[in-house]
Scaffold this active site. Structure first.
Site, short mmCIF file in Angstrom:
data_model
loop_
_atom_site.label_atom_id
_atom_site.label_comp_id
_atom_site.label_asym_id
_atom_site.label_seq_id
_atom_site.Cartn_x
_atom_site.Cartn_y
_atom_site.Cartn_z
N HIS A 10 -2.48 -2.03 3.99
CA HIS A 10 -2.39 -2.92 2.82
C HIS A 10 -3.07 -4.26 3.12
O HIS A 10 -2.76 -5.24 2.46
CB HIS A 10 -0.93 -3.20 2.45
N GLU A 65 -5.33 6.88 -8.93
CA GLU A 65 -6.50 6.01 -8.74
C GLU A 65 -7.80 6.65 -9.20
O GLU A 65 -8.68 5.98 -9.75
CB GLU A 65 -6.61 5.57 -7.28
N GLN A 77 -4.24 -1.73 -7.29
CA GLN A 77 -3.02 -2.51 -7.01
C GLN A 77 -3.12 -3.26 -5.68
O GLN A 77 -2.77 -4.43 -5.61
CB GLN A 77 -1.82 -1.57 -7.02
N ASP A 110 -6.75 -1.55 -0.50
CA ASP A 110 -6.86 -0.40 0.42
C ASP A 110 -6.84 0.93 -0.34
O ASP A 110 -7.36 1.93 0.14
CB ASP A 110 -5.71 -0.43 1.42
N PHE A 111 -6.25 0.94 -1.53
CA PHE A 111 -6.15 2.19 -2.30
C PHE A 111 -7.51 2.57 -2.92
O PHE A 111 -7.64 3.61 -3.55
CB PHE A 111 -5.08 2.11 -3.39
N ILE A 112 -8.48 1.71 -2.73
CA ILE A 112 -9.82 1.97 -3.24
C ILE A 112 -10.40 3.25 -2.63
O ILE A 112 -11.30 3.87 -3.20
CB ILE A 112 -10.74 0.76 -2.92
N GLU A 144 -2.24 0.21 -12.42
CA GLU A 144 -0.83 0.49 -12.17
C GLU A 144 -0.01 -0.78 -12.38
O GLU A 144 -0.30 -1.81 -11.76
CB GLU A 144 -0.66 1.02 -10.73
#
Ligand SMILES: Cc1ncc(C[n+]2csc(CCOP(=O)(O)OP(=O)(O)O)c2C)c(N)n1
Ligand SMILES: [Mg+2]
Length: 663
Positions: free
Chosen positions: A459, A390, A412, A415-417, A359
């Protein structure tokens, strides 16, 4: 269509039918174990679709995948051996029915995770596009998969990027016991194509020539660079969901009977005789040949050996990238982000297979600027801005990695993993293993993690142990600009999937000396950041700086600390830690991740198992408090371990022997 092609389609349909009928018998006999999903009833879909493909085109499959393999040219004997868990099977008996694959035939694998093949197929199509090889592919999936998020992410992405892929939904009306009408807001999945600006068509999935015709058209479109299509083939599975299932009835007998009357094999056979001039004898000959093939396949499988423990262990990792660490001129001062960018640029220069996606990585170079400027140098094909998808990003990484590219995907904020977990843990980490230890999966997932800049609970996490726990993954955690460049270079050259953790405080921290030329730090090798005699302090990522500060303060108090930075968290350089502990007899571990169930627990257990007799004090861990990260800055500082916390822990393990009471 020529006579020989018609005969070949008929032969494939028979092979599929008889193979799965045979497998059902073998399951009952106990020779096929676990589970397997019969394709009987759906033969026309695989046979019709694969007849529109060349060998260079890929198929990617799902749990009900035997038919796709057979239609794409897999040999029945090696398939049967796989289902019986034999070493001569396509996956050496390590994959079984749900993971059967053969990359030499561009069969990219069945899958135990509903919907995953849609993602892997999207990635494989991206690979074809980037390599410009003219190949296309078909991603097969069931009606159930159409309600997974990955379906929507991937169809959107493939449409935006005009990827050469055909999405083929085998709508057999049920996802396990749940009928489509109870799970889906529309009556035809093909209608969803409109939402993604691609053609969508529903076809009679029990009419092999009708399936072939629509797939051929979609394949031509894909080959022409016009992008993806969605095909919905209406069909029905004759048997239960799986050979294992012993479920209460959820379909009526009448419904099953109605669909059996539409038997695709019998229908095609009739047409071959009435429309295409085949004689009964000619068709009987094909039938006899298929029977003989099946008998031979079963004998081959039964006579084959089982895999050994060594086959098992060798299949997990490809050899790691471990060049000797070069001695180079110190270079110039770079920030952590600049060091990462330099590694990316040098590797992209050196190897055309390397590309970057994520992203905002293109136009603005990522929100931490790690890819800034790369798009100007390497263009938008190799530096790809993605939608906020994702799963699709990670799927593209997996799909391109298993088809010959070296993707570097940015997450990005780490945490978005959570939204990439299936692709990382179930797919990338296990792909080589499930396929018997042959393929490589050279992908990197990198991004900023950790706290310290007030980004609060979603985050700021340090999630390394989610990944160090998983066999098949490599986990790297640089602690300085020098390590960032050298480790990322190795990560890109590594043949296993790499999780590359970039602590945010290092991005905003001090610059460091980084050699100008390209260099690689070996995977799995720790470094002694400060030699000492009294206590071993293992510290990771941003904690290395705190550890060095603690060590210099303790020096003034007469305590000599040895600081070890593992750099690679998995595979861990156990020898370096044990060597140090045998010298100092004391161990403290410091990391920013939660102390409970953390990286330190593993290091402590490993040392206790291997060197407890050398220890003169309990092992102490310094890690984050057992809470999420707060927004309030004073509280955030209390959650993240500090140099003071490390000093205190070290004094505890060193001074206990120096107090008069201990003498
Ligand atoms: C992500 C995920 N959720 C649930 C399952 C369990 N499961 C396996 S197959 C299946 C039904 C899938 O239905 P469909 O996609 O229509 O394929 P079909 O079995 O009908 O061929 C389910 C629920 C799974 N393997 N993966
Ligand atoms: Mg279904």
């Amino acid at each position: 269509m020529q006579t020989k092609d018609l005969e070949s389609i008929f032969r494939i349909m028979l092979r599929i039918r008889r193979f799965d009928e045979g497998v059902s018998d073998l399951f009952k006999e106990g020779l096929v174990k676990g589970t397997a999903h019969s394709y009987v009833g759906q033969e026309a879909v695989a046979a019709g679709a694969c007849a529109a493909l060349t060998r260079a085109d890929f198929v990617v499959s799902h749990h009900r995948g035997h038919g796709h393999c057979i239609a794409k040219g897999a040999a029945l004997d090696r398939m049967m051996a796989e289902l019986m868990g034999r070493v001569t099977g396509y996956c050496k008996g390590l994959g079984g029915s749900m993971h059967i694959a053969d990359l030499d035939l561009n069969i990219l694998g069945a899958n135990g995770i509903v919907g995953a093949g849609i993602g892997i197929g999207t990635g494989a199509a991206l690979s074809n596009k980037l390599r410009g090889n003219g190949a296309v592919g078909v991603a097969f999936f069931g009606d159930g998969a159409c309600n997974e998020g990955i379906f929507h992410e991937c169809l959107n992405l493939a449409s935006v990027w005009k990827l050469p892929v055909v999405y083929l939904c085998e709508n057999n009306q049920y996802a396990l016991s749940t009928a489509m009408k109870d799970s889906t807001s529309i009556d035809r999945f093909s209608k969803r194509a409109a939402a993604y600006s691609m053609p969508g068509v529903t076809v009679d999935g029990n009419d092999v020539l009708a399936v072939h015709a629509v797939v051929q058209e979609a394949v031509a479109r894909a080959r022409n660079g016009e992008g993806p299509s969605l095909i919905e083939a209406l069909t029905y599975r004759w048997g239960d969901h799986s050979m294992r299932a012993n479920l209460p009835q959820y379909r009526t007998e009448d419904e099953v009977e109605e669909w059996r009357k539409l038997d695709a094999v019998a229908r095609f056979e009739r047409r071959l005789e009435t429309e295409f001039g085949f004689t009964h004898e000619a068709l009987e000959r094909v039938r006899a040949e298929v029977e003989a093939e099946l008998v031979a396949a079963k004998a081959f499988a039964v006579g084959s050996a089982e895999p050994t423990l060594q086959d098992l262990e060798n299949a997990v990792y490809a050899p790691h990238y471990q060049p000797a660490e070069p001695k180079l001129p110190p270079g110039r001062e770079l920030s952590f982000g600049e060091a990462i960018k330099e590694a990316l640029a040098q590797e992209m220069e050196r190897d055309p297979r390397v590309f970057v996606l994520g992203e905002d990585v293109g136009r603005i170079g990522g929100i931490f600027a790690a890819t800034r400027g790369l798009i100007e140098k390497f263009g938008s094909e190799r530096v790809r801005d993605t939608p906020i998808s994702e799963q699709a990003i990670a799927a593209c990484a997996v799909g391109t990695a298993i088809t010959g590219l070296r993707p570097v995907a940015e997450v990005q904020i780490f945490d978005f993993i959570t939204l990439m977990m299936d692709m990382i843990v179930n797919q990338s980490a296990k792909f080589r293993f499930m396929l018997g230890g042959k393929p490589t999966v050279p992908l990197v997932i990198r991004g900023p993690q950790g706290g310290g800049i007030r980004l609060a609970a979603q985050h700021s996490q340090s999630l390394e142990t989610w990944f160090t726990h998983v066999p098949g993954l490599v986990v790297l955690g640089p602690s300085s600009p020098y390590e960032a460049k050298g480790l990322l270079t190795s990560a890109i050259r590594e043949d296993n999937p790499v999780i590359f953790l970039e602590h945010k405080m290092l991005y905003v921290g001090k610059k460091g000396l980084v050699p100008e030329e390209s260099y690689a730090i070996p995977i799995g090798k720790a470094v002694v950041k400060r030699a000492g005699q009294d206590v071993t302090l293992v510290a990771t990522m941003a904690m290395v700086e705190s550890a060095l500060q603690a060590a210099s303060r303790l020096e003034a108090e007469g305590i000599d600390v040895e600081v070890i930075d593992p750099r690679t968290l998995r595979p861990l350089d156990e020898d370096a830690i044990i060597r140090s502990v045998k010298k100092t007899s004391r161990l403290v571990i410091a990391h920013e991740g939660w102390k409970r169930w953390g990286f330190g627990a593993e290091v402590a257990a490993m040392v206790a198992e291997k060197a407890i007799d050398w220890l003169d004090a309990p092992i102490l861990r310094v890690g984050a408090r057992d809470t999420p990260m707060p927004y309030n800055d004073k509280l955030e500082r209390l959650v993240i371990p500090s140099a003071d916390d490390i000093v205190e822990a070290i004094k505890t393990v060193v001074l206990r022997d120096r107090t008069p009471a201990a003498v």
